[in-house]
Design a protein around this motif. Structure first.
Motif, PDB file in Angstrom:
ATOM      1  N   ASP A  50       0.820  -1.219   0.000  1.00 24.66           N
ATOM      2  CA  ASP A  50       0.000   0.000   0.000  1.00 24.66           C
ATOM      3  C   ASP A  50       0.848   1.260   0.000  1.00 24.66           C
ATOM      4  OD1 ASP A  50      -2.638  -0.939  -0.091  1.00 24.66           O
ATOM      5  OD2 ASP A  50      -2.522  -1.543   2.010  1.00 24.66           O
ATOM      6  N   ILE A  51       2.109   1.119  -0.348  1.00 24.24           N
ATOM      7  CA  ILE A  51       3.029   2.250  -0.195  1.00 24.24           C
ATOM      8  C   ILE A  51       2.627   3.442  -1.067  1.00 24.24           C
ATOM      9  CG2 ILE A  51       4.760   1.565  -1.937  1.00 24.24           C
ATOM     10  CD1 ILE A  51       6.793   2.158   0.503  1.00 24.24           C
ATOM     11  N   ARG A  52       1.945   3.166  -2.200  1.00 23.24           N
ATOM     12  CA  ARG A  52       1.529   4.260  -3.086  1.00 23.24           C
ATOM     13  C   ARG A  52       0.033   4.549  -2.984  1.00 23.24           C
ATOM     14  NH1 ARG A  52       1.446   4.243  -8.079  1.00 23.24           N
ATOM     15  NH2 ARG A  52       2.206   6.337  -8.424  1.00 23.24           N
ATOM     16  N   VAL A  53      -0.636   3.969  -1.997  1.00 26.86           N
ATOM     17  CA  VAL A  53      -2.108   4.047  -2.036  1.00 26.86           C
ATOM     18  C   VAL A  53      -2.608   5.486  -2.047  1.00 26.86           C
ATOM     19  CG1 VAL A  53      -2.530   3.875   0.471  1.00 26.86           C
ATOM     20  CG2 VAL A  53      -4.200   2.929  -1.152  1.00 26.86           C
ATOM     21  N   GLY A  54      -1.887   6.373  -1.389  1.00 26.87           N
ATOM     22  CA  GLY A  54      -2.320   7.765  -1.346  1.00 26.87           C
ATOM     23  C   GLY A  54      -1.608   8.665  -2.338  1.00 26.87           C
ATOM     24  N   ALA A  55      -0.747   8.072  -3.187  1.00 27.35           N
ATOM     25  CA  ALA A  55       0.011   8.886  -4.151  1.00 27.35           C
ATOM     26  C   ALA A  55      -0.934   9.514  -5.172  1.00 27.35           C
ATOM     27  CB  ALA A  55       1.059   8.031  -4.860  1.00 27.35           C
ATOM     28  N   GLU A  56      -0.513  10.656  -5.692  1.00 22.83           N
ATOM     29  CA  GLU A  56      -1.306  11.312  -6.732  1.00 22.83           C
ATOM     30  C   GLU A  56      -1.430  10.369  -7.931  1.00 22.83           C
ATOM     31  OE1 GLU A  56      -2.852  14.466  -7.161  1.00 22.83           O
ATOM     32  OE2 GLU A  56      -2.734  14.251  -4.985  1.00 22.83           O
ATOM     33  N   PRO A  57      -2.610  10.303  -8.538  1.00 20.77           N
ATOM     34  CA  PRO A  57      -2.731   9.493  -9.744  1.00 20.77           C
ATOM     35  C   PRO A  57      -1.916  10.092 -10.883  1.00 20.77           C
ATOM     36  CG  PRO A  57      -4.882  10.316  -9.018  1.00 20.77           C
ATOM     37  CD  PRO A  57      -3.843  10.962  -8.163  1.00 20.77           C
ATOM     38  N   GLY A  58      -1.572   9.262 -11.831  1.00 18.72           N
ATOM     39  CA  GLY A  58      -0.854   9.757 -12.992  1.00 18.72           C
ATOM     40  C   GLY A  58       0.639   9.702 -12.786  1.00 18.72           C
ATOM     41  N   VAL A  59       1.340  10.540 -13.511  1.00 14.29           N
ATOM     42  CA  VAL A  59       2.795  10.478 -13.560  1.00 14.29           C
ATOM     43  C   VAL A  59       3.389  11.457 -12.558  1.00 14.29           C
ATOM     44  CG1 VAL A  59       4.788  10.768 -15.061  1.00 14.29           C
ATOM     45  CG2 VAL A  59       2.656   9.879 -15.983  1.00 14.29           C
ATOM     46  N   PRO A  60       4.268  10.984 -11.675  1.00 13.70           N
ATOM     47  CA  PRO A  60       4.901  11.905 -10.726  1.00 13.70           C
ATOM     48  C   PRO A  60       5.684  13.000 -11.460  1.00 13.70           C
ATOM     49  CG  PRO A  60       5.388   9.613 -10.198  1.00 13.70           C
ATOM     50  CD  PRO A  60       4.726   9.623 -11.530  1.00 13.70           C
ATOM     51  N   LEU A  74      -2.257   4.286 -16.380  1.00 13.02           N
ATOM     52  CA  LEU A  74      -1.479   3.158 -15.854  1.00 13.02           C
ATOM     53  C   LEU A  74      -1.173   3.437 -14.391  1.00 13.02           C
ATOM     54  CD1 LEU A  74       0.148   0.555 -16.083  1.00 13.02           C
ATOM     55  CD2 LEU A  74       2.030   1.875 -17.052  1.00 13.02           C
ATOM     56  N   GLU A  75      -1.669   2.557 -13.534  1.00 18.39           N
ATOM     57  CA  GLU A  75      -1.459   2.711 -12.098  1.00 18.39           C
ATOM     58  C   GLU A  75      -0.770   1.476 -11.542  1.00 18.39           C
ATOM     59  OE1 GLU A  75      -1.509   4.787  -9.792  1.00 18.39           O
ATOM     60  OE2 GLU A  75      -2.169   6.463 -11.023  1.00 18.39           O
ATOM     61  N   TRP A  76      -0.173   1.618 -10.366  1.00 24.47           N
ATOM     62  CA  TRP A  76       0.439   0.475  -9.709  1.00 24.47           C
ATOM     63  C   TRP A  76       0.445   0.727  -8.216  1.00 24.47           C
ATOM     64  CZ3 TRP A  76       2.753   4.292 -12.365  1.00 24.47           C
ATOM     65  CH2 TRP A  76       3.841   4.963 -11.794  1.00 24.47           C
ATOM     66  N   CYS A  77       0.582  -0.365  -7.450  1.00 23.66           N
ATOM     67  CA  CYS A  77       0.476  -0.261  -5.991  1.00 23.66           C
ATOM     68  C   CYS A  77       1.811   0.054  -5.331  1.00 23.66           C
ATOM     69  CB  CYS A  77      -0.049  -1.570  -5.404  1.00 23.66           C
ATOM     70  SG  CYS A  77      -1.671  -2.039  -6.012  1.00 23.66           S
ATOM     71  N   ALA A  78       2.886  -0.485  -5.890  1.00 28.24           N
ATOM     72  CA  ALA A  78       4.187  -0.378  -5.215  1.00 28.24           C
ATOM     73  C   ALA A  78       5.296  -0.563  -6.233  1.00 28.24           C
ATOM     74  CB  ALA A  78       4.288  -1.447  -4.130  1.00 28.24           C
ATOM     75  N   PRO A  79       6.487  -0.053  -5.930  1.00 28.84           N
ATOM     76  CA  PRO A  79       7.622  -0.373  -6.798  1.00 28.84           C
ATOM     77  C   PRO A  79       7.982  -1.851  -6.668  1.00 28.84           C
ATOM     78  CG  PRO A  79       8.351   0.895  -4.891  1.00 28.84           C
ATOM     79  CD  PRO A  79       6.853   0.830  -4.821  1.00 28.84           C
ATOM     80  N   PHE A  80       8.565  -2.390  -7.734  1.00 36.13           N
ATOM     81  CA  PHE A  80       8.923  -3.810  -7.767  1.00 36.13           C
ATOM     82  C   PHE A  80      10.248  -4.006  -7.037  1.00 36.13           C
ATOM     83  CE2 PHE A  80      10.489  -7.593 -10.318  1.00 36.13           C
ATOM     84  CZ  PHE A  80       9.588  -8.491  -9.782  1.00 36.13           C
ATOM     85  N   THR A  81      10.198  -3.841  -5.721  1.00 40.87           N
ATOM     86  CA  THR A  81      11.405  -3.950  -4.901  1.00 40.87           C
ATOM     87  C   THR A  81      11.034  -4.608  -3.579  1.00 40.87           C
ATOM     88  OG1 THR A  81      10.971  -1.775  -3.947  1.00 40.87           O
ATOM     89  CG2 THR A  81      12.496  -1.837  -5.810  1.00 40.87           C
ATOM     90  N   GLY A  82      12.036  -5.043  -2.849  1.00 42.99           N
ATOM     91  CA  GLY A  82      11.882  -5.480  -1.461  1.00 42.99           C
ATOM     92  C   GLY A  82      10.782  -6.503  -1.243  1.00 42.99           C
ATOM     93  N   VAL A  83       9.933  -6.223  -0.252  1.00 44.51           N
ATOM     94  CA  VAL A  83       8.864  -7.144   0.139  1.00 44.51           C
ATOM     95  C   VAL A  83       7.943  -7.442  -1.036  1.00 44.51           C
ATOM     96  CG1 VAL A  83       6.754  -7.304   1.522  1.00 44.51           C
ATOM     97  CG2 VAL A  83       8.871  -6.501   2.579  1.00 44.51           C
ATOM     98  N   THR A  84       7.565  -6.395  -1.784  1.00 52.03           N
ATOM     99  CA  THR A  84       6.640  -6.587  -2.901  1.00 52.03           C
ATOM    100  C   THR A  84       7.231  -7.519  -3.947  1.00 52.03           C
ATOM    101  OG1 THR A  84       5.693  -4.409  -2.511  1.00 52.03           O
ATOM    102  CG2 THR A  84       5.335  -5.375  -4.690  1.00 52.03           C
ATOM    103  N   ARG A  85       8.490  -7.330  -4.242  1.00 52.19           N
ATOM    104  CA  ARG A  85       9.167  -8.184  -5.215  1.00 52.19           C
ATOM    105  C   ARG A  85       9.236  -9.637  -4.731  1.00 52.19           C
ATOM    106  NH1 ARG A  85      13.980  -6.593  -8.862  1.00 52.19           N
ATOM    107  NH2 ARG A  85      14.482  -8.592  -9.789  1.00 52.19           N
ATOM    108  N   ARG A  86       9.560  -9.826  -3.451  1.00 51.30           N
ATOM    109  CA  ARG A  86       9.644 -11.196  -2.917  1.00 51.30           C
ATOM    110  C   ARG A  86       8.264 -11.851  -2.885  1.00 51.30           C
ATOM    111  NH1 ARG A  86      13.416  -8.572   0.340  1.00 51.30           N
ATOM    112  NH2 ARG A  86      12.081  -8.367   2.156  1.00 51.30           N
TER     113      ARG A  86
END
Ligand SMILES: [Zn+2]
Length: 236
Positions: A50-60, A74-86
Protein backbone atom coordinates in the motif's frame (compact mmCIF):
# COMPACT_ATOMS: atom_id res chain seq x y z
CA UNK A 1 9.53 -38.06 -5.60
CA UNK A 2 9.94 -37.60 -1.90
CA UNK A 3 7.76 -35.08 -0.13
CA UNK A 4 10.53 -34.04 2.14
CA UNK A 5 13.30 -33.97 -0.43
CA UNK A 6 11.67 -32.17 -3.34
CA UNK A 7 11.41 -28.40 -3.42
CA UNK A 8 7.85 -27.35 -2.68
CA UNK A 9 7.28 -25.78 -6.06
CA UNK A 10 8.22 -29.10 -7.71
CA UNK A 11 5.72 -30.93 -5.54
CA UNK A 12 3.04 -28.36 -6.34
CA UNK A 13 3.70 -28.67 -10.05
CA UNK A 14 2.62 -32.31 -10.12
CA UNK A 15 -0.45 -31.75 -7.96
CA UNK A 16 -3.84 -30.67 -9.24
CA UNK A 17 -5.57 -27.49 -8.08
CA UNK A 18 -7.58 -29.29 -5.39
CA UNK A 19 -4.52 -31.01 -3.96
CA UNK A 20 -2.66 -27.71 -3.94
CA UNK A 21 -5.44 -26.11 -1.93
CA UNK A 22 -5.27 -29.02 0.51
CA UNK A 23 -1.53 -28.48 0.72
CA UNK A 24 -2.13 -24.80 1.52
CA UNK A 25 -4.22 -25.83 4.50
CA UNK A 26 -1.71 -28.42 5.66
CA UNK A 27 1.32 -26.15 5.50
CA UNK A 28 1.69 -23.23 7.84
CA UNK A 29 2.48 -20.12 5.85
CA UNK A 30 5.57 -18.07 6.37
CA UNK A 31 5.76 -14.43 5.40
CA UNK A 32 7.09 -13.99 1.86
CA UNK A 33 8.53 -10.66 2.94
CA UNK A 34 10.40 -11.47 6.15
CA UNK A 35 10.07 -15.23 6.71
CA UNK A 36 8.12 -14.97 9.95
CA UNK A 37 5.74 -17.91 10.44
CA UNK A 38 2.02 -17.31 10.48
CA UNK A 39 0.67 -15.54 7.40
CA UNK A 40 1.65 -15.59 3.74
CA UNK A 41 2.47 -11.92 4.28
CA UNK A 42 2.70 -10.62 7.85
CA UNK A 43 0.87 -7.49 9.00
CA UNK A 44 3.99 -5.36 8.84
CA UNK A 45 5.08 -6.54 5.39
CA UNK A 46 1.56 -6.03 4.01
CA UNK A 47 2.04 -2.30 4.30
CA UNK A 48 4.57 -2.51 1.44
CA UNK A 49 1.70 -3.27 -0.96
CA UNK A 50 0.00 0.00 0.00
CA UNK A 51 3.03 2.25 -0.19
CA UNK A 52 1.53 4.26 -3.09
CA UNK A 53 -2.11 4.05 -2.04
CA UNK A 54 -2.32 7.76 -1.35
CA UNK A 55 0.01 8.89 -4.15
CA UNK A 56 -1.31 11.31 -6.73
CA UNK A 57 -2.73 9.49 -9.74
CA UNK A 58 -0.85 9.76 -12.99
CA UNK A 59 2.79 10.48 -13.56
CA UNK A 60 4.90 11.91 -10.73
CA UNK A 61 6.42 15.29 -11.46
CA UNK A 62 9.85 15.03 -13.04
CA UNK A 63 9.29 11.68 -14.70
CA UNK A 64 8.49 11.37 -18.39
CA UNK A 65 4.88 10.59 -19.27
CA UNK A 66 5.62 7.01 -20.17
CA UNK A 67 2.20 5.47 -20.52
CA UNK A 68 2.29 3.37 -23.66
CA UNK A 69 -0.52 3.97 -26.16
CA UNK A 70 -3.32 3.04 -26.35
CA UNK A 71 -3.57 2.83 -22.55
CA UNK A 72 -5.39 5.80 -21.02
CA UNK A 73 -4.11 5.31 -17.50
CA UNK A 74 -1.48 3.16 -15.85
CA UNK A 75 -1.46 2.71 -12.10
CA UNK A 76 0.44 0.48 -9.71
CA UNK A 77 0.48 -0.26 -5.99
CA UNK A 78 4.19 -0.38 -5.21
CA UNK A 79 7.62 -0.37 -6.80
CA UNK A 80 8.92 -3.81 -7.77
CA UNK A 81 11.41 -3.95 -4.90
CA UNK A 82 11.88 -5.48 -1.46
CA UNK A 83 8.86 -7.14 0.14
CA UNK A 84 6.64 -6.59 -2.90
CA UNK A 85 9.17 -8.18 -5.21
CA UNK A 86 9.64 -11.20 -2.92
CA UNK A 87 5.89 -11.63 -2.50
CA UNK A 88 5.31 -11.55 -6.27
CA UNK A 89 8.07 -14.09 -6.72
CA UNK A 90 6.46 -16.38 -4.14
CA UNK A 91 3.09 -16.06 -5.88
CA UNK A 92 4.49 -16.73 -9.35
CA UNK A 93 7.16 -19.32 -8.69
CA UNK A 94 6.61 -20.90 -5.27
CA UNK A 95 2.91 -21.67 -5.58
CA UNK A 96 2.03 -19.34 -2.69
CA UNK A 97 -1.45 -18.49 -3.97
CA UNK A 98 -2.53 -17.20 -0.56
CA UNK A 99 -0.78 -13.97 -1.56
CA UNK A 100 -3.19 -13.31 -4.43
CA UNK A 101 -6.15 -12.06 -2.31
CA UNK A 102 -3.81 -9.68 -0.44
CA UNK A 103 -2.54 -8.29 -3.73
CA UNK A 104 -6.06 -8.08 -5.15
CA UNK A 105 -7.10 -6.09 -2.10
CA UNK A 106 -4.17 -3.70 -2.59
CA UNK A 107 -5.09 -3.27 -6.26
CA UNK A 108 -8.67 -2.46 -5.23
CA UNK A 109 -7.52 0.12 -2.68
CA UNK A 110 -5.21 1.84 -5.15
CA UNK A 111 -7.75 1.80 -7.96
CA UNK A 112 -10.49 3.14 -5.69
CA UNK A 113 -8.22 6.13 -4.96
CA UNK A 114 -6.56 6.67 -8.34
CA UNK A 115 -8.71 5.11 -11.04
CA UNK A 116 -10.35 7.63 -13.35
CA UNK A 117 -13.06 5.28 -14.61
CA UNK A 118 -13.77 1.65 -15.37
CA UNK A 119 -16.75 -0.62 -16.03
CA UNK A 120 -15.06 -4.01 -15.65
CA UNK A 121 -11.70 -5.62 -14.90
CA UNK A 122 -9.81 -7.88 -17.31
CA UNK A 123 -6.78 -9.94 -16.23
CA UNK A 124 -3.69 -10.18 -18.40
CA UNK A 125 -3.58 -13.94 -18.99
CA UNK A 126 -0.45 -15.99 -18.40
CA UNK A 127 0.53 -18.52 -21.04
CA UNK A 128 -1.42 -21.82 -20.86
CA UNK A 129 1.86 -23.69 -20.22
CA UNK A 130 2.59 -21.58 -17.16
CA UNK A 131 -0.95 -21.92 -15.85
CA UNK A 132 -0.71 -25.68 -16.23
CA UNK A 133 2.62 -25.81 -14.39
CA UNK A 134 1.50 -23.51 -11.62
CA UNK A 135 -2.10 -24.65 -11.29
CA UNK A 136 -3.43 -21.09 -11.40
CA UNK A 137 -3.12 -17.79 -13.23
CA UNK A 138 -1.91 -15.22 -10.73
CA UNK A 139 -3.26 -12.13 -12.53
CA UNK A 140 -6.69 -13.79 -12.80
CA UNK A 141 -6.71 -14.46 -9.04
CA UNK A 142 -5.63 -10.86 -8.32
CA UNK A 143 -8.22 -9.40 -10.71
CA UNK A 144 -11.01 -11.55 -9.23
CA UNK A 145 -10.32 -10.34 -5.72
CA UNK A 146 -9.94 -6.71 -6.82
CA UNK A 147 -13.20 -6.83 -8.79
CA UNK A 148 -15.09 -8.29 -5.85
CA UNK A 149 -13.85 -5.51 -3.58
CA UNK A 150 -14.52 -2.77 -6.12
CA UNK A 151 -17.98 -4.12 -6.90
CA UNK A 152 -17.09 -4.43 -10.58
CA UNK A 153 -17.50 -7.40 -12.89
CA UNK A 154 -14.43 -9.26 -14.10
CA UNK A 155 -14.41 -10.42 -17.71
CA UNK A 156 -12.29 -13.38 -18.76
CA UNK A 157 -11.81 -11.70 -22.12
CA UNK A 158 -8.29 -12.42 -23.30
CA UNK A 159 -6.15 -15.37 -24.22
CA UNK A 160 -2.57 -15.75 -25.32
CA UNK A 161 -2.21 -17.01 -28.83
CA UNK A 162 1.27 -18.39 -28.18
CA UNK A 163 4.07 -18.21 -25.64
CA UNK A 164 5.95 -14.93 -25.76
CA UNK A 165 9.37 -16.27 -24.99
CA UNK A 166 12.58 -15.51 -26.86
CA UNK A 167 11.71 -11.81 -26.72
CA UNK A 168 15.31 -10.98 -25.92
CA UNK A 169 16.62 -11.57 -29.40
CA UNK A 170 14.03 -9.40 -31.12
CA UNK A 171 14.60 -5.71 -31.72
CA UNK A 172 12.21 -3.21 -30.17
CA UNK A 173 9.63 -2.98 -32.98
CA UNK A 174 9.69 -6.72 -33.62
CA UNK A 175 9.15 -7.22 -29.91
CA UNK A 176 6.10 -4.96 -29.94
CA UNK A 177 4.49 -6.73 -32.90
CA UNK A 178 5.35 -10.09 -31.37
CA UNK A 179 3.35 -9.03 -28.32
CA UNK A 180 0.42 -7.65 -30.29
CA UNK A 181 0.08 -11.01 -31.97
CA UNK A 182 0.28 -12.74 -28.60
CA UNK A 183 -3.15 -11.69 -27.26
CA UNK A 184 -6.64 -11.92 -28.63
CA UNK A 185 -10.19 -11.76 -27.37
CA UNK A 186 -11.59 -15.22 -26.69
CA UNK A 187 -14.09 -16.52 -29.22
CA UNK A 188 -16.50 -17.32 -26.38
CA UNK A 189 -16.73 -13.67 -25.24
CA UNK A 190 -19.89 -12.02 -26.61
CA UNK A 191 -19.20 -8.75 -28.40
CA UNK A 192 -21.80 -6.98 -26.27
CA UNK A 193 -19.73 -7.66 -23.16
CA UNK A 194 -16.88 -5.45 -24.38
CA UNK A 195 -18.52 -2.95 -26.72
CA UNK A 196 -18.46 0.65 -25.48
CA UNK A 197 -17.10 -0.38 -22.10
CA UNK A 198 -14.20 1.14 -20.25
CA UNK A 199 -12.03 -1.80 -19.27
CA UNK A 200 -9.28 -1.96 -16.66
CA UNK A 201 -6.48 -4.45 -17.24
CA UNK A 202 -4.97 -6.10 -14.17
CA UNK A 203 -1.48 -7.59 -14.08
CA UNK A 204 1.07 -8.56 -11.46
CA UNK A 205 4.12 -6.63 -12.69
CA UNK A 206 4.46 -3.94 -15.33
CA UNK A 207 7.84 -3.14 -16.83
CA UNK A 208 7.65 -1.29 -20.17
CA UNK A 209 3.88 -1.61 -20.41
CA UNK A 210 4.17 -3.30 -23.81
CA UNK A 211 2.18 -6.34 -22.65
CA UNK A 212 -0.60 -4.13 -21.30
CA UNK A 213 -0.60 -2.08 -24.51
CA UNK A 214 -0.92 -5.25 -26.58
CA UNK A 215 -3.87 -6.40 -24.47
CA UNK A 216 -5.46 -2.96 -24.75
CA UNK A 217 -5.12 -3.03 -28.53
CA UNK A 218 -6.95 -6.38 -28.70
CA UNK A 219 -9.77 -5.09 -26.47
CA UNK A 220 -10.16 -1.84 -28.43
CA UNK A 221 -10.27 -3.80 -31.65
CA UNK A 222 -13.13 -5.81 -30.13
CA UNK A 223 -15.08 -2.59 -29.52
CA UNK A 224 -14.04 -1.45 -26.04
CA UNK A 225 -14.46 2.29 -25.46
CA UNK A 226 -11.21 2.74 -23.52
CA UNK A 227 -8.64 0.69 -21.63
CA UNK A 228 -6.75 1.57 -18.46
CA UNK A 229 -4.48 -0.66 -16.42
CA UNK A 230 -3.28 -1.34 -12.92
CA UNK A 231 -0.49 -3.65 -11.74
CA UNK A 232 0.57 -4.74 -8.29
CA UNK A 233 4.09 -3.52 -8.97
CA UNK A 234 6.00 -1.42 -11.43
CA UNK A 235 9.57 -2.21 -12.38
CA UNK A 236 11.69 0.67 -13.59
ZN1 LIG B 1 6.78 -10.15 7.07
Amino acid sequence: MSWTGAPLHDVRRVLGAAANRALDLALPASCAGCGQEGDALCRECRTALDIRVGAEPGVPVGLPADIPAPLLQLEWCAPFTGVTRRALHALKYDGERRLAPLMGAAVARRWARAGAAGDALVAVPASPDRVRDRGYDQATLIAGEAARRLGLPVIDALERTRATTAQFDLDRSARASNLVAAFRVRDAVPETLLRDRWLVLVDDVVTTGATLAACAAALLQAGALAVSAIAVARER
